[in-house]
Design a protein around this motif. Structure first.
Motif, mmCIF file in Angstrom:
data_model
loop_
_atom_site.group_PDB
_atom_site.id
_atom_site.type_symbol
_atom_site.label_atom_id
_atom_site.label_comp_id
_atom_site.label_asym_id
_atom_site.label_seq_id
_atom_site.Cartn_x
_atom_site.Cartn_y
_atom_site.Cartn_z
ATOM 1 N N SER A 110 0.837 -1.195 0.000
ATOM 2 C CA SER A 110 0.000 0.000 0.000
ATOM 3 C C SER A 110 0.879 1.254 0.000
ATOM 4 C CB SER A 110 -0.899 0.014 1.236
ATOM 5 O OG SER A 110 -1.613 1.234 1.303
ATOM 6 N N SER A 111 0.509 2.231 -0.836
ATOM 7 C CA SER A 111 1.250 3.490 -0.856
ATOM 8 C C SER A 111 0.736 4.447 0.223
ATOM 9 C CB SER A 111 1.144 4.152 -2.233
ATOM 10 O OG SER A 111 -0.207 4.380 -2.557
ATOM 11 N N ARG A 112 -0.461 4.194 0.737
ATOM 12 C CA ARG A 112 -1.045 5.069 1.760
ATOM 13 C C ARG A 112 -0.974 4.496 3.172
ATOM 14 N NH1 ARG A 112 -6.847 6.221 -0.149
ATOM 15 N NH2 ARG A 112 -6.615 4.140 -0.966
ATOM 16 N N ARG A 113 -0.942 3.187 3.268
ATOM 17 C CA ARG A 113 -0.909 2.541 4.577
ATOM 18 C C ARG A 113 0.279 1.591 4.626
ATOM 19 N NH1 ARG A 113 -7.249 1.600 5.904
ATOM 20 N NH2 ARG A 113 -7.793 3.793 5.754
ATOM 21 N N PRO A 114 1.383 2.034 5.189
ATOM 22 C CA PRO A 114 2.610 1.238 5.156
ATOM 23 C C PRO A 114 2.544 -0.056 5.970
ATOM 24 C CG PRO A 114 2.912 3.208 6.491
ATOM 25 C CD PRO A 114 1.568 3.325 5.839
ATOM 26 N N ASN A 115 1.477 -0.229 6.737
ATOM 27 C CA ASN A 115 1.352 -1.443 7.554
ATOM 28 C C ASN A 115 0.660 -2.588 6.818
ATOM 29 O OD1 ASN A 115 -1.192 -0.171 7.591
ATOM 30 N ND2 ASN A 115 -1.701 -1.106 9.558
ATOM 31 N N ARG A 116 0.320 -2.405 5.541
ATOM 32 C CA ARG A 116 -0.357 -3.487 4.824
ATOM 33 C C ARG A 116 -0.090 -3.429 3.329
ATOM 34 N NH1 ARG A 116 -6.621 -1.508 5.398
ATOM 35 N NH2 ARG A 116 -6.682 -0.256 3.507
ATOM 36 N N GLY A 117 -0.539 -4.500 2.652
ATOM 37 C CA GLY A 117 -0.424 -4.585 1.209
ATOM 38 C C GLY A 117 -1.616 -5.330 0.644
ATOM 39 N N THR A 118 -1.748 -5.291 -0.656
ATOM 40 C CA THR A 118 -2.866 -5.919 -1.352
ATOM 41 C C THR A 118 -2.386 -7.149 -2.109
ATOM 42 O OG1 THR A 118 -3.960 -3.785 -1.618
ATOM 43 C CG2 THR A 118 -4.677 -5.559 -3.077
ATOM 44 N N VAL A 119 -3.150 -8.224 -2.017
ATOM 45 C CA VAL A 119 -2.886 -9.444 -2.772
ATOM 46 C C VAL A 119 -4.041 -9.636 -3.750
ATOM 47 C CG1 VAL A 119 -2.644 -11.958 -2.646
ATOM 48 C CG2 VAL A 119 -1.601 -10.507 -0.880
ATOM 49 N N LEU A 120 -3.734 -9.608 -5.039
ATOM 50 C CA LEU A 120 -4.720 -9.928 -6.077
ATOM 51 C C LEU A 120 -4.691 -11.437 -6.245
ATOM 52 C CD1 LEU A 120 -6.664 -9.017 -8.384
ATOM 53 C CD2 LEU A 120 -4.646 -8.951 -9.860
ATOM 54 N N PHE A 121 -5.860 -12.063 -6.180
ATOM 55 C CA PHE A 121 -5.903 -13.525 -6.231
ATOM 56 C C PHE A 121 -6.987 -14.031 -7.169
ATOM 57 C CE2 PHE A 121 -8.791 -12.293 -2.830
ATOM 58 C CZ PHE A 121 -9.919 -13.064 -3.091
ATOM 59 N N SER A 122 -6.813 -15.271 -7.549
ATOM 60 C CA SER A 122 -7.825 -16.018 -8.284
ATOM 61 C C SER A 122 -8.132 -17.250 -7.454
ATOM 62 C CB SER A 122 -7.288 -16.425 -9.660
ATOM 63 O OG SER A 122 -8.234 -17.229 -10.333
ATOM 64 N N SER A 123 -9.404 -17.527 -7.282
ATOM 65 C CA SER A 123 -9.799 -18.698 -6.502
ATOM 66 C C SER A 123 -10.762 -19.550 -7.302
ATOM 67 C CB SER A 123 -10.477 -18.273 -5.197
ATOM 68 O OG SER A 123 -9.540 -17.677 -4.357
ATOM 69 N N GLU A 124 -10.757 -20.820 -6.983
ATOM 70 C CA GLU A 124 -11.620 -21.755 -7.689
ATOM 71 C C GLU A 124 -12.077 -22.843 -6.737
ATOM 72 O OE1 GLU A 124 -10.999 -23.133 -12.001
ATOM 73 O OE2 GLU A 124 -10.165 -24.773 -10.803
ATOM 74 N N MET A 125 -13.303 -23.313 -6.961
ATOM 75 C CA MET A 125 -13.797 -24.510 -6.273
ATOM 76 C C MET A 125 -14.091 -25.543 -7.341
ATOM 77 S SD MET A 125 -16.360 -23.318 -3.247
ATOM 78 C CE MET A 125 -16.251 -24.807 -2.274
ATOM 79 N N THR A 126 -13.702 -26.782 -7.061
ATOM 80 C CA THR A 126 -13.996 -27.885 -7.967
ATOM 81 C C THR A 126 -14.757 -28.945 -7.201
ATOM 82 O OG1 THR A 126 -11.848 -28.880 -7.479
ATOM 83 C CG2 THR A 126 -11.986 -27.489 -9.449
#
Length: 151
Positions: A110-126
């Motif tokens: 995060s550029s605004r909150r140095p205590n966290r970050g973002t994870v872009l994910f893909s999820s699937e159920m089979t």
């Protein structure tokens, strides 16, 4: 404990399994998605599906439980800004055994909150036949092990 720094593009997490129980599936649909093919066997038999199927929202709730138990419970999760894409790919039926998978696509501090970050994910159920029943893409916010210092 998983922190933001522990996630890298290409990582896949297996989230476990859950069996679909008709009583729970129908109770959920009666309360939240009472379409005939979700709540009534006879009506479902004459629907375009030809059988009783789970609400997609119920399937999402099963995924969420697997995601919490398989990853989030042991992480520095700060929640999520949402899901960007959600698809129900194949009907879920009573007795199905579903498995969940989580793949990291991209990470960004995060550029605004140095205590966290973002994870872009893909999820699937089979299901038990390895047929994809749900696919989604979204973002998770995770705390950083060592927050970046402001410049």
């Amino acid at each position: 404990m998983y922190f933001f720094e522990d996630f890298a593009p290409g990582q896949v997490y297996e989230l476990g399994f859950v069996q679909v129980h008709e009583e729970e599936m129908v109770a959920f649909a009666r309360r939240f998605d009472p379409q005939p093919f979700h709540v009534d066997r006879q009506a479902a038999a004459s629907s375009s599906y030809g059988r009783l199927i789970a609400s997609g929202w119920y399937t999402c709730s099963l995924f969420m439980r697997l995601y919490v138990d398989g990853l989030l419970r042991n992480s520095s999760s700060h929640g999520s800004p949402g899901v960007e894409d959600l698809r129900w790919l194949h009907p879920v039926e009573p007795g199905d055994v579903l498995s969940g998978h989580f793949e990291v696509l991209k990470t960004r501090p995060s550029s605004r909150r140095p205590n966290r970050g973002t994870v872009l994910f893909s999820s699937e159920m089979t299901n038990q036949d390895d047929v994809a029943v749900l696919r989604m893409r979204g973002r998770g916010l995770f705390g950083r092990r060592s927050p970046a210092r402001p410049m």
